[in-house]
Every structure is written in structure tokens, then in C-alpha cells.
Design an enzyme around this catalytic site. Structure first.
Site, PDB file in Angstrom:
ATOM      1  N   ASP A  11       5.169  -2.332   4.599  1.00 46.84           N
ATOM      2  CA  ASP A  11       3.861  -1.305   4.122  1.00 46.84           C
ATOM      3  C   ASP A  11       3.699  -0.430   5.475  1.00 46.84           C
ATOM      4  OD1 ASP A  11       1.498  -0.173   3.775  1.00 46.84           O
ATOM      5  OD2 ASP A  11       0.563  -1.973   2.800  1.00 46.84           O
ATOM      6  N   TYR A 232      -6.168 -10.650  10.718  1.00 50.72           N
ATOM      7  CA  TYR A 232      -5.671  -9.907   9.146  1.00 50.72           C
ATOM      8  C   TYR A 232      -5.132  -8.297   9.393  1.00 50.72           C
ATOM      9  CZ  TYR A 232      -5.323  -8.705   4.466  1.00 50.72           C
ATOM     10  OH  TYR A 232      -4.919  -8.296   3.277  1.00 50.72           O
ATOM     11  N   LYS A 235      -1.572  -8.760   3.786  1.00 54.65           N
ATOM     12  CA  LYS A 235      -0.976  -9.843   3.331  1.00 54.65           C
ATOM     13  C   LYS A 235       0.535  -9.710   3.485  1.00 54.65           C
ATOM     14  CE  LYS A 235      -2.503 -13.935   1.830  1.00 54.65           C
ATOM     15  NZ  LYS A 235      -3.383 -14.744   2.723  1.00 54.65           N
TER      16      LYS A 235
HETATM   17  P1  13P Z   1     -10.834  -1.617   5.504  1.00 53.77           P
HETATM   18  O1  13P Z   1     -11.932  -2.180   6.628  1.00 53.77           O
HETATM   19  O2  13P Z   1      -9.532  -1.327   6.366  1.00 53.77           O
HETATM   20  O3  13P Z   1     -11.246  -0.643   4.568  1.00 53.77           O
HETATM   21  O4  13P Z   1     -10.397  -2.828   4.950  1.00 53.77           O
HETATM   22  C1  13P Z   1     -10.319  -3.050   3.474  1.00 53.77           C
HETATM   23  C2  13P Z   1      -9.278  -3.250   2.981  1.00 53.77           C
HETATM   24  O5  13P Z   1      -9.001  -2.279   2.417  1.00 53.77           O
HETATM   25  C3  13P Z   1      -8.706  -4.500   2.558  1.00 53.77           C
HETATM   26  O6  13P Z   1      -8.401  -4.495   1.333  1.00 53.77           O
HETATM   27  P1  13P Z   2      -1.549  -5.038   1.618  1.00 58.02           P
HETATM   28  O1  13P Z   2      -1.260  -6.294   1.903  1.00 58.02           O
HETATM   29  O2  13P Z   2      -0.608  -4.835   0.082  1.00 58.02           O
HETATM   30  O3  13P Z   2      -1.495  -3.885   2.427  1.00 58.02           O
HETATM   31  O4  13P Z   2      -2.973  -5.331   0.940  1.00 58.02           O
HETATM   32  C1  13P Z   2      -4.136  -5.380   1.739  1.00 58.02           C
HETATM   33  C2  13P Z   2      -5.346  -5.695   1.210  1.00 58.02           C
HETATM   34  O5  13P Z   2      -6.192  -6.024   1.762  1.00 58.02           O
HETATM   35  C3  13P Z   2      -5.653  -5.341  -0.247  1.00 58.02           C
HETATM   36  O6  13P Z   2      -6.940  -5.458  -0.571  1.00 58.02           O
HETATM   37 MG    MG Z   3      -1.216  -2.010   2.187  1.00 57.77          MG
HETATM   38 MG    MG Z   4       1.300  -4.638  -0.056  1.00 56.41          MG
END
Ligand code: 13P
Ligand code: 13P
Ligand code: MG
Ligand code: MG
Length: 385
Positions: A11, A232, A235
Site C-alpha cells: 500500500d 499500527y 493491517k
Molecule cells: P488516521 O488517524 O490516519 O486518519 O487513521 C484513521 C484511519 O484511516 C484508519 O482507518
Molecule cells: P489498509 O491496511 O488497507 O491501509 O487499511 C487501513 C485502515 O485502517 C482501514 O480502516
Molecule cells: Mg491503506
Molecule cells: Mg490495504
């Protein structure tokens, strides 16, 4: 002659949140591989699921090859430069290190590779998932290679009747074990049901397999970004290469493992259980609650280093029922909001932002009266057993 199939994914930024890749960035990755792969790979294919760009390569350099890994790394860097320029969300998200040091493992991208002895016809499927983790493959890979109710070939085909060997990784302690199905099926299940810790890494045929003895026939990316980065960072959306037919699960036996949506962890903020919905590549926009988690399947055949295909296998009405079920499960689960078991258990939330919230409350707690006494009582009752 041996051939290697390498599948490397990352990603490197998405639009608008974690919804999908930006087509010009995917094109940039494709262009980089095309312009820099002469003499290195015999064929390649670039695609995406959700916000993850996926590179499949055929070559003769074996697994863990620095030139092949370097090609994928540089292609993702080239895509990241454009992602940063246009301001994509999470640009370069999975490229955790600055300098490439010969092996892309541990640097963020997911890697699945197998060196094979190609058959006369070498059909295989690339499975790609978004909004989940490597352990999401445990259930379907088990069904394909060990469950006769999914794969009647295990009963009917003499070549499959002996079963398969499973290499299982403990991704927390960094250990691995090999177990044989069907004789050690219950031991396999005792582990792989705990899918955030034990993941099926590879499946092999047995020595007694008449057509393809001792061969690697399935491999899954097992990179856990949270364990690499310590917090984090998205994922670790996994992918797998599964060889099919001729003494292996048929194409339809392999796909059948996804016909009843099962729960996987990931989804919103990497913190929720949700149904895995099989979709065509064009159905992989991660919208509702950043999901639901999805799986796509591309079918190829390999001949003399060249790839024919792909066929977008879940882009078919036969999987409409599974999609409908997954959407019903989505409605059902979403009503639970932030409660377990929709939200992941506390142990799995360790690498999310939840501990920061809980820590901010830590000094506001006071002891519960008599609590210690009750705890001691419980222990003494246990001692009497
Ligand atoms: P952010 O704090 O980066 O907006 O994280 C929320 C998110 O997109 C996880 O899904
Ligand atoms: P990705 O692992 O696909 O970037 O998604 C992150 C996330 O927090 C989605 O809500
Ligand atoms: Mg992503
Ligand atoms: Mg992804």
C-alpha cells in the site's frame, strides 16, 4: 527447468482514505517494472485490490533474489513519488525503511514466492485480500488442501488421497512447524484457529505424490506490519499463490473455499472482525466502514516463463450469493458498534491507537474493595480441584 513465481504487494497511498489505489500511481508502478525488467523477469502483471498494489512476476532467479526484490521495491518507490506529489492518503505507507538492503522482507511490502518445476500446463491462482491479515488465509487454505467436504478430489483423486504437508509459522515467537494432513489434521487445526498468531505459510505435496512429489503448491505472505513497525501502520493485507489442477485442488475446489463468507480481522482501523467478501477487481473499492474485507482471485497459466491470463475469477454471478451473505453479515455486525466480538479483543488491539486512550485514564483508577480477597478465594477453590 525451475521457474519462480514472486508476488510482492504494498500500500503506497490511496484515495480518498484507504478506499482504493489511484490509477496513475498503479500505472507508474507498472511502467517502472516494464522499463526495468528486461533480462530479469520473463513476464509480469500489475494489479490492485482496494488500496494495495500487487506485482506478480515470473523469472528464473529463485526466491529471495535481491534483483527481483529490488525491482519491486524501486517500482513501489517510483509509485510513492507520484502518490506524494498528488497528496494521496498514506503515501508510502508500507515502505517502512529508506534504503533497500537486498531483501524486501521486513521492509513493509508483503512477499509470497515459490520456486516450482512447471508442469506441461501450470495453472495457478493469485488471491489478494484487503483490510485483513495473513491469518485470514488459514481457513480457506485448510479447506482447499485438507477438507474433503470442500475438495472432493481428496477423496476421489488417487494423487490427492495421501493429503498434503502444511508449514505453519508462529509469527509472534518466530518459529515454524511442519504437519501432515490428514493424519495430523487435529494438530493443524489446534494451531491455525488462532489466526493472529499461527499462519499457514506454505503447503507442499508429499513424496508419494505421483505427478508432483515434494513440491511447494501454495504460499502466503506472512509479513505482519504491526510487528515490524511496533505500532499500527495499516493491517498487513495478505496475498497467496495457489497452484491448481492435476493432482492439486481444481480451480473450482480452490474458489469454493470462499463461497461461504467467514469472519476475518482487520476492516476499520484494523480493529474489527468482518466477513470476507469475494469480488472481482472492479468490485474492490473499500467503502462501507472501509470494507467489508475483500478477496479477489486472478487465474493464470504459466508456460516457458510467460503468463497467459488473468481471468478475474470472482467476477461471476456464482459468487453473488456469497456477496449477499457478506453484506447481511455486515449489517448484523455493524449494529454492535465498538463492542467485541465485532471489535477485536484487547490483545489484538495492542498495536492500534486504543492503548493511548486507555493510558490517558490509567491514573484515574482507584482499587475495588475486597477484590484481592475474592481473587485469593478463587485460587484456593482451584487448589482443591
Ligand atoms: P488516521 O488517524 O490516519 O486518519 O487513521 C484513521 C484511519 O484511516 C484508519 O482507518
Ligand atoms: P489498509 O491496511 O488497507 O491501509 O487499511 C487501513 C485502515 O485502517 C482501514 O480502516
Ligand atoms: Mg491503506
Ligand atoms: Mg490495504
Amino acid at each position: 527447468m525451475k521457474t519462480t513465481i514472486s508476488h510482492i504487494k504494498a500500500d503506497i497511498g490511496s484515495l480518498p482514505g484507504h478506499t482504493t489505489v489511484y490509477a496513475p500511481v498503479e500505472d507508474e508502478v507498472r511502467k517502472y517494472v516494464k522499463n526495468n525488467s528486461a533480462g530479469l523477469v520473463t513476464d509480469f502483471y500489475v494489479t490492485h485490490i482496494g488500496d494495495d498494489i500487487q506485482i506478480t512476476m515470473a523469472h528464473e532467479k529463485g526466491i529471495d533474489n535481491p534483483e527481483i526484490h529490488g525491482l519491486a521495491w524501486e517500482a513501489f518507490k517510483a509509485g510513492t513519488a507520484l502518490a506524494k506529489k498528488v497528496g494521496l492518503y498514506g503515501a508510502g505507507q508500507d515502505l517502512l525503511k529508506d534504503a533497500f538492503s537486498g531483501n524486501i522482507k521486513g521492509m513493509g511490502p508483503g512477499v509470497a514466492e515459490m520456486e516450482i518445476t512447471p508442469r506441461k500446463s501450470e495453472p495457478f491462482i493469485i488471491y489478494m485480500m484487503d483490510k485483513t491479515e495473513p491469518g485470514a488465509f488459514n481457513f480457506p487454505i485448510f479447506k482447499m488442501f485438507a477438507d474433503p467436504f470442500n475438495t472432493p478430489g481428496l477423496v476421489i483423486d488417487p494423487n490427492m488421497h495421501e493429503g498434503f504437508r502444511f508449514e505453519i509459522w508462529d509469527v509472534v515467537d518466530g518459529k515454524k512447524i511442519e504437519l501432515s494432513s490428514p493424519d495430523q489434521m487435529y494438530d493443524i487445526l489446534a494451531m491455525i484457529g488462532s489466526k493472529s498468531r499461527y499462519v499457514v505459510k506454505r503447503v507442499y505435496t508429499k513424496e508419494t505424490h505421483e505427478k508432483l512429489p515434494d513440491e511447494n503448491v501454495a504460499v502466503v505472505t506472512t509479513d505482519k506490519l504491526s510487528l515490524i513497525a511496533g505500532e499500527y501502520v495499516g493491517k498487513d493485507d495478505p496475498a497467496a499463490i495457489v497452484r491448481i489442477q492435476s493432482g492439486l485442488p481444481a480451480s473450482g475446489e480452490s474458489l469454493e473455499a470462499f463461497s461461504h463468507p467467514f469472519l476475518v480481522s482487520g476492516w476499520m482501523r484494523g480493529s474489527f472482525n468482518g466477513p470476507l467478501m469475494p469480488v472481482g477487481i472492479n468490485g474492490s473499492k473499500m467503502t462501507r466502514f472501509d470494507g467489508p474485507p475483500r478477496v479477489a482471485a486472478l487465474g493464470f497459466v504459466l508456460k516457458d516463463g510467460k503468463l497467459a491470463g488473468p481471468v478475474d475469477l470472482f467476477d461471476d454471478v456464482a459468487f453473488d450469493g456469497a456477496r449477499k451473505t457478506a453484506l447481511e453479515m455486515t449489517d448484523h455486525l455493524r449494529r454492535m458498534g465498538p463492542f467485541e466480538p465485532h471489535r477485536l479483543p484487547e490483545s489484538d488491539m495492542e498495536y492500534t491507537t486504543l492503548p493511548k486512550v486507555l493510558n490517558s485514564l490509567a491514573d484515574k483508577f482507584s482499587p475495588i474493595e475486597n477484590h484481592e480477597k475474592k481473587h485469593k478465594l478463587k485460587e484456593s477453590v482451584r487448589d482443591m480441584d
